[in-house]
Design a protein around this motif. Structure first.
Motif, PDB file in Angstrom:
ATOM      1  N   ALA A   1     161.548 115.764  63.789  1.00 36.33           N
ATOM      2  CA  ALA A   1     160.480 115.459  64.740  1.00 36.33           C
ATOM      3  C   ALA A   1     161.081 114.801  65.977  1.00 36.33           C
ATOM      4  O   ALA A   1     161.463 113.621  65.927  1.00 36.33           O
ATOM      5  N   PRO A   2     161.187 115.504  67.088  1.00 37.03           N
ATOM      6  CA  PRO A   2     161.779 114.910  68.293  1.00 37.03           C
ATOM      7  C   PRO A   2     161.078 113.635  68.748  1.00 37.03           C
ATOM      8  O   PRO A   2     161.720 112.743  69.316  1.00 37.03           O
TER       9      PRO A   2
ATOM     10  N   GLU B   1     165.495 116.616  75.972  1.00 42.15           N
ATOM     11  CA  GLU B   1     166.882 116.179  75.792  1.00 42.15           C
ATOM     12  C   GLU B   1     167.239 116.062  74.318  1.00 42.15           C
ATOM     13  O   GLU B   1     168.369 116.390  73.913  1.00 42.15           O
ATOM     14  N   VAL B   2     166.297 115.618  73.500  1.00 43.82           N
ATOM     15  CA  VAL B   2     166.555 115.545  72.061  1.00 43.82           C
ATOM     16  C   VAL B   2     166.848 116.934  71.514  1.00 43.82           C
ATOM     17  O   VAL B   2     167.833 117.148  70.792  1.00 43.82           O
ATOM     18  N   VAL B   3     166.009 117.896  71.845  1.00 40.36           N
ATOM     19  CA  VAL B   3     166.193 119.257  71.326  1.00 40.36           C
ATOM     20  C   VAL B   3     167.494 119.856  71.833  1.00 40.36           C
ATOM     21  O   VAL B   3     168.265 120.457  71.068  1.00 40.36           O
TER      22      VAL B   3
ATOM     23  N   ALA C   1     158.862 126.438  74.023  1.00 44.40           N
ATOM     24  CA  ALA C   1     159.818 126.376  75.122  1.00 44.40           C
ATOM     25  C   ALA C   1     161.239 126.688  74.683  1.00 44.40           C
ATOM     26  O   ALA C   1     162.021 127.273  75.448  1.00 44.40           O
ATOM     27  N   PHE C   2     161.591 126.338  73.444  1.00 42.39           N
ATOM     28  CA  PHE C   2     162.964 126.505  72.966  1.00 42.39           C
ATOM     29  C   PHE C   2     163.113 127.650  71.962  1.00 42.39           C
ATOM     30  O   PHE C   2     164.113 127.729  71.264  1.00 42.39           O
ATOM     31  N   ARG C   3     162.131 128.553  71.925  1.00 40.18           N
ATOM     32  CA  ARG C   3     162.185 129.604  70.902  1.00 40.18           C
ATOM     33  C   ARG C   3     163.304 130.601  71.139  1.00 40.18           C
ATOM     34  O   ARG C   3     163.669 131.332  70.223  1.00 40.18           O
ATOM     35  N   ASP C   4     163.864 130.643  72.333  1.00 41.54           N
ATOM     36  CA  ASP C   4     165.006 131.517  72.594  1.00 41.54           C
ATOM     37  C   ASP C   4     166.318 130.735  72.626  1.00 41.54           C
ATOM     38  O   ASP C   4     167.343 131.263  73.054  1.00 41.54           O
ATOM     39  N   ALA C   5     166.270 129.495  72.154  1.00 43.24           N
ATOM     40  CA  ALA C   5     167.465 128.643  72.193  1.00 43.24           C
ATOM     41  C   ALA C   5     167.748 128.026  70.830  1.00 43.24           C
ATOM     42  O   ALA C   5     168.223 126.894  70.739  1.00 43.24           O
TER      43      ALA C   5
ATOM     44  N   VAL D   1     165.490 127.442  68.278  1.00 41.27           N
ATOM     45  CA  VAL D   1     164.312 126.951  67.561  1.00 41.27           C
ATOM     46  C   VAL D   1     163.516 128.163  67.090  1.00 41.27           C
ATOM     47  O   VAL D   1     163.057 128.962  67.906  1.00 41.27           O
ATOM     48  N   VAL D   2     163.356 128.299  65.779  1.00 40.84           N
ATOM     49  CA  VAL D   2     162.719 129.509  65.247  1.00 40.84           C
ATOM     50  C   VAL D   2     161.348 129.248  64.649  1.00 40.84           C
ATOM     51  O   VAL D   2     160.675 130.191  64.211  1.00 40.84           O
TER      52      VAL D   2
END
Length: 363
Positions: A106-107, A119-121, A166-170, A172-173
């Motif tokens: 949990a960020p 920044e956490v992610v 936002a991070f689904r292409d980086a 995060v699935v």
């Protein structure tokens, strides 16, 4: 007949879907980072701290179990702490024979020293990438992807869902909600789950651990979860496990192949199961549910995937065939594209189990 000793089990390819970053740090890392942060721990040396976590977690109460995370979260508030924890997380999975893992955290719980949610992610993903590169260079490749958690008892679940999009292409699935179940129903966060569905981001929901069938029903039928975190209490809808007559909710979960992320040791510690031999994971597996086996929190529960498998072999009579089944189940339900899941099954897991199964009387 092949003996499923600890080393044989360690070498078998494994997949873990339910494992928390803040519950899996190395004891020595917690000690060192706590010293740098000025945080007081209940024990000052790694062995003593590991023992304290394990003893504290064996309370039989989910709320007290969760309270142990005060000390791991204290050292995950800086870029340096997050980078180190994420890299070591990957290396520890690789050393345990894991070939695919999904790490969740949990960020919102990692903002006390000035980091922002993005920044956490970004930092965790950087640490995971470094760990994967080192594991591959050492000849023990492992793929690790991320699930972001919202804390169900707080009011930032929507923000965590936005982060997952936002991070689904980086790296995060997927997404999850975590924290105390009782009094914090999944449907309270329905807007977040509807948003994730619209954006094609899959999610699992902690349900059926400390609370019963209504929790699972909401997670599946109201919120639309593709997997259930724990789900131990699903057996409340199967009054006679031996006869295998399913209630409507249990039948829905089985027939639609909704994966159960089961964590035997953790479930014993929180009072959701009485023993490994009596844990519902075996009966549900035998009834054809898409059961998976997981660690939940490796430091807090004093466990690894090898240990979870060993306990099931020794106390519940599992075979190599059973272990292969739940490993394939996990990869079938991983939040990866189909071709990537299939490649891990066909190219890594099935060949990895073949030598053991050839020597097994049930092969």
């Amino acid at each position: 007949m092949t003996t499923l000793d600890t080393e044989t089990l360690r070498r078998l390819p494994k997949a873990v879907l339910h494992d928390h970053l803040d519950g899996g740090l190395r004891p020595a890392t917690v000690v060192e980072l706590a010293r740098e942060a000025g945080h007081t721990l209940p024990a000052g040396d790694p062995d003593g701290l590991a023992a304290w976590f394990y003893d504290a977690a064996n309370s039989g109460d989910l709320v007290r179990y969760i309270a142990t995370f005060e000390h791991t979260l204290a050292v995950l508030q800086t870029r340096e702490g997050l980078l180190r924890a994420a890299e070591e997380y990957v290396l520890d999975l690789a050393a345990d024979g894991v070939v695919y893992g999904e790490v969740r955290y949990a960020p919102e719980l990692m903002l006390e020293r000035g980091l922002t949610l993005p920044e956490v992610v970004e930092t965790v993903q950087e640490g995971l990438a470094a760990g994967m590169a080192k594991a591959a260079a050492a000849g023990t490749p492992v793929q690790v992807r991320t699930l972001l958690c919202g804390m169900r008892m707080f009011d930032r679940v929507g923000e965590a869902a936005d982060l997952a999009v936002a991070f689904r292409d980086a790296g995060v699935v997927g997404f999850d909600i975590a924290g105390a179940e009782d009094g914090f129903p999944p449907a309270a966060h329905l807007a977040a789950f509807e948003h994730l569905r619209r954006e094609n981001v899959p999610f699992t929901i902690h349900a059926g651990e400390a609370y019963g069938l209504p929790s699972i029903h909401q997670a599946v039928q109201v919120c639309g979860a593709q997997r259930i975190g724990h789900g131990v209490r699903l057996t409340d809808d199967i009054p006679d496990l031996a006869a295998g007559k399913l209630g409507r909710l249990a039948g829905w979960v089985r027939d639609r192949r909704i994966a159960l992320e089961m964590c035997p040791t953790s479930n014993l510690q929180t009072g959701a199961a009485a023993s490994v031999a009596e844990h519902p994971v075996t009966a549900l597996k035998d009834l054809g549910f898409r059961v998976t086996v997981n660690t939940d929190n490796r430091l807090v529960s004093g466990t690894t995937m090898t240990r979870e498998m060993s306990l099931l072999v020794e106390e519940a009579g599992w075979t190599a065939e059973d272990l292969r089944t739940v490993t394939v189940n996990a990869l079938k339900s991983a939040f990866l594209p189909f071709d990537e899941r299939n490649a891990l099954i066909e190219d890594v897991v099935l060949p990895g189990y073949a030598p053991v199964l050839r020597r097994s009387p049930r092969a």
